[in-house]
Design a protein around this motif. Structure first.
Motif, PDB file in Angstrom:
ATOM      1  N   ARG A  45       3.678 106.266  -9.482  1.00  0.00           N
ATOM      2  CA  ARG A  45       2.966 105.026 -10.245  1.00  0.00           C
ATOM      3  C   ARG A  45       2.097 105.827 -10.956  1.00  0.00           C
ATOM      4  O   ARG A  45       1.580 107.064 -10.810  1.00  0.00           O
ATOM      5  CB  ARG A  45       2.470 104.186  -9.170  1.00  0.00           C
ATOM      6  N   GLN A  76       6.032  97.188 -13.315  1.00  0.00           N
ATOM      7  CA  GLN A  76       5.376  96.389 -12.307  1.00  0.00           C
ATOM      8  C   GLN A  76       3.805  96.810 -12.338  1.00  0.00           C
ATOM      9  O   GLN A  76       3.705  97.728 -12.340  1.00  0.00           O
ATOM     10  CB  GLN A  76       5.629  96.473 -11.089  1.00  0.00           C
ATOM     11  N   GLU A  78       0.405  96.755 -10.439  1.00  0.00           N
ATOM     12  CA  GLU A  78      -0.092  96.484  -8.829  1.00  0.00           C
ATOM     13  C   GLU A  78      -1.547  96.752  -8.984  1.00  0.00           C
ATOM     14  O   GLU A  78      -2.202  97.715  -9.642  1.00  0.00           O
ATOM     15  CB  GLU A  78       0.621  97.919  -8.067  1.00  0.00           C
ATOM     16  N   ARG A  79      -2.289  95.973  -8.277  1.00  0.00           N
ATOM     17  CA  ARG A  79      -3.382  96.086  -8.162  1.00  0.00           C
ATOM     18  C   ARG A  79      -4.150  96.064  -6.941  1.00  0.00           C
ATOM     19  O   ARG A  79      -3.677  95.419  -5.812  1.00  0.00           O
ATOM     20  CB  ARG A  79      -4.330  94.586  -8.968  1.00  0.00           C
ATOM     21  N   GLY A  80      -5.204  97.014  -6.661  1.00  0.00           N
ATOM     22  CA  GLY A  80      -5.701  97.507  -5.307  1.00  0.00           C
ATOM     23  C   GLY A  80      -6.992  97.954  -5.459  1.00  0.00           C
ATOM     24  O   GLY A  80      -7.555  97.921  -6.349  1.00  0.00           O
ATOM     25  N   THR A  88      -5.944  99.562 -11.082  1.00  0.00           N
ATOM     26  CA  THR A  88      -4.745  99.118 -11.236  1.00  0.00           C
ATOM     27  C   THR A  88      -3.719 100.233 -11.745  1.00  0.00           C
ATOM     28  O   THR A  88      -3.874 101.157 -12.601  1.00  0.00           O
ATOM     29  CB  THR A  88      -4.966  98.179 -12.634  1.00  0.00           C
ATOM     30  N   ARG A  91       4.175 100.925 -12.204  1.00  0.00           N
ATOM     31  CA  ARG A  91       5.343 101.478 -11.914  1.00  0.00           C
ATOM     32  C   ARG A  91       6.402 101.164 -12.839  1.00  0.00           C
ATOM     33  O   ARG A  91       6.575  99.522 -13.225  1.00  0.00           O
ATOM     34  CB  ARG A  91       5.559 100.994 -10.602  1.00  0.00           C
TER      35      ARG A  91
END
Length: 121
Positions: A45, A76, A78-80, A88, A91
């Motif tokens: 990622r 895709q 992906e936030r975290g 952010t 992938r």
């Protein structure tokens, strides 16, 4: 030689898959999106801030390219959090891997064809 014949009389119509540029994807081929996909393919990622710096894009411009790729199911998002900081990542999806491979193959064929033509002149 008909108007459907290419250089040296080689047919270039749909029956012969046409010119290699017909295999290029408008979604993938755009310079920044191609950069996003190739970087994403090299890692599990990728942090969005890395992409912004590596590709020298503004946040808004990168966001739009990511939206196009996400809508096409090529990445895709992906936030975290990393600690307390929001992050952010993206992938590449299996569809993105396949689209990138098809783009690279089309570019290889275009290059091969060009080199073959240059060698014969």
């Amino acid at each position: 030689m008909s108007s459907a014949d290419g250089p040296h009389g080689a047919a270039t119509g749909p029956g012969n898959d046409g010119h290699p540029t017909n295999g290029l994807s408008d979604t993938v081929h755009q310079r920044n999106r191609l950069g996003i996909l190739t970087i994403a393919a090299e890692a599990e990622r990728v942090e969005v801030s890395y992409l912004r710096n590596a590709l020298e894009l503004t946040a808004g411009n990168l966001s739009r390219h990511l939206a196009v790729l996400e809508e096409a199911d090529l990445i895709q998002i992906e936030r975290g959090y990393h600690g307390r900081r929001p992050k952010t990542w993206i992938r590449i999806t299996p569809q993105g891997q396949a689209a990138l491979a098809a783009e690279i193959n089309a570019l290889r064929e275009l290059l091969r064809r060009h080199q073959q033509f240059r060698a014969s002149t």
